[in-house]
Design a protein around this motif. Structure first.
Motif, short mmCIF file in Angstrom:
data_model
loop_
_atom_site.label_atom_id
_atom_site.label_comp_id
_atom_site.label_asym_id
_atom_site.label_seq_id
_atom_site.Cartn_x
_atom_site.Cartn_y
_atom_site.Cartn_z
N SER A 110 3.54 49.79 13.47
CA SER A 110 4.58 50.45 12.50
C SER A 110 3.78 51.60 11.75
O SER A 110 3.12 51.32 10.86
CB SER A 110 5.05 49.36 11.44
OG SER A 110 5.63 50.02 10.61
N GLN A 122 9.55 44.57 11.46
CA GLN A 122 9.45 44.37 12.84
C GLN A 122 10.16 43.27 13.22
O GLN A 122 10.16 42.83 14.64
CB GLN A 122 7.96 43.89 13.19
CG GLN A 122 7.15 45.37 12.80
CD GLN A 122 7.67 46.61 13.62
OE1 GLN A 122 7.82 46.65 14.93
NE2 GLN A 122 7.87 47.64 12.85
N ILE A 167 1.05 45.78 13.92
CA ILE A 167 2.79 45.58 14.46
C ILE A 167 3.28 46.87 15.11
O ILE A 167 4.59 46.89 14.93
CB ILE A 167 3.55 44.99 13.12
CG1 ILE A 167 3.50 46.24 11.97
CG2 ILE A 167 2.82 43.96 12.81
CD1 ILE A 167 4.37 45.54 10.79
#
Length: 186
Positions: free
Chosen positions: A134, A68, A132
């Motif tokens: 993801s 990220q 995050i």
């Protein structure tokens, strides 16, 4: 003159695309492989790998940060990403460490400790992926969570297969011994 069409271009690009895909997914596959190896080794050896898990947490945290880094944007976003991952994985490692306390570890077998540790690691990985944003990291957490009952089932089925093998040997051995005894008498 060379005959060229889109199918030829796709065939030429396929190995390159495949290599890029594997390279891009390699950190997630490595984390998954390392986690499953640690749980399987602990379960089968009966020896907890406390240091292994303590090292694996920061590795997963690093994968989260690197995945990220660009999306974090500026310096402030990147520092926030780093600190949230440090705190997140510190909490996960703290939970794993709680399993190592003498009173707790005396109550649990090595198998239970390994599966509990993998469960905490799976939850930590999944929540890090959610935090995050993801899906790769979250998916690794889901796969790790699914390995917990898989490893437990494998151990139980291995025991079941051993019991079946012992039963078959127990049933077949008298016939073989009887047959060998008859051949010696003849």
């Amino acid at each position: 003159m060379t005959n060229w069409n889109a199918d030829d271009a796709a065939d030429d690009a396929a190995p390159s695309f495949g290599r890029r895909l594997i390279f891009r997914e390699l950190p997630y596959l490595a984390v998954l492989a390392l986690s499953i190896f640690g749980a399987a080794y602990t379960s089968f050896s009966g020896t907890p790998l406390r240091g292994y898990w303590i090292a694996l947490g920061p590795i997963i945290g690093l994968v989260c940060i690197l995945s990220q880094w660009r999306a974090a944007g500026d310096r402030k976003g990147r520092l926030r990403l780093i600190w949230t991952q440090i705190l997140h994985w510190g909490a996960v490692l703290g939970a794993i460490e709680l399993l190592s306390i003498a009173d707790v570890s005396d109550m649990m077998s090595a198998d239970a400790t390994a599966l509990s540790t993998l469960t905490i690691l799976a939850l930590g990985t999944f929540t890090a992926g959610i935090h995050i944003a993801s899906w790769h990291v979250a998916l690794v957490g889901i796969v790790l969570a699914l390995t917990v009952p898989g490893i437990a089932w494998l151990e139980e089925s291995a025991l079941m297969m051993l019991l079946v093998a012992v039963a078959v040997i127990g049933l077949v051995a008298p016939f073989i011994l009887h047959r060998m005894h008859r051949k010696q008498d003849a």
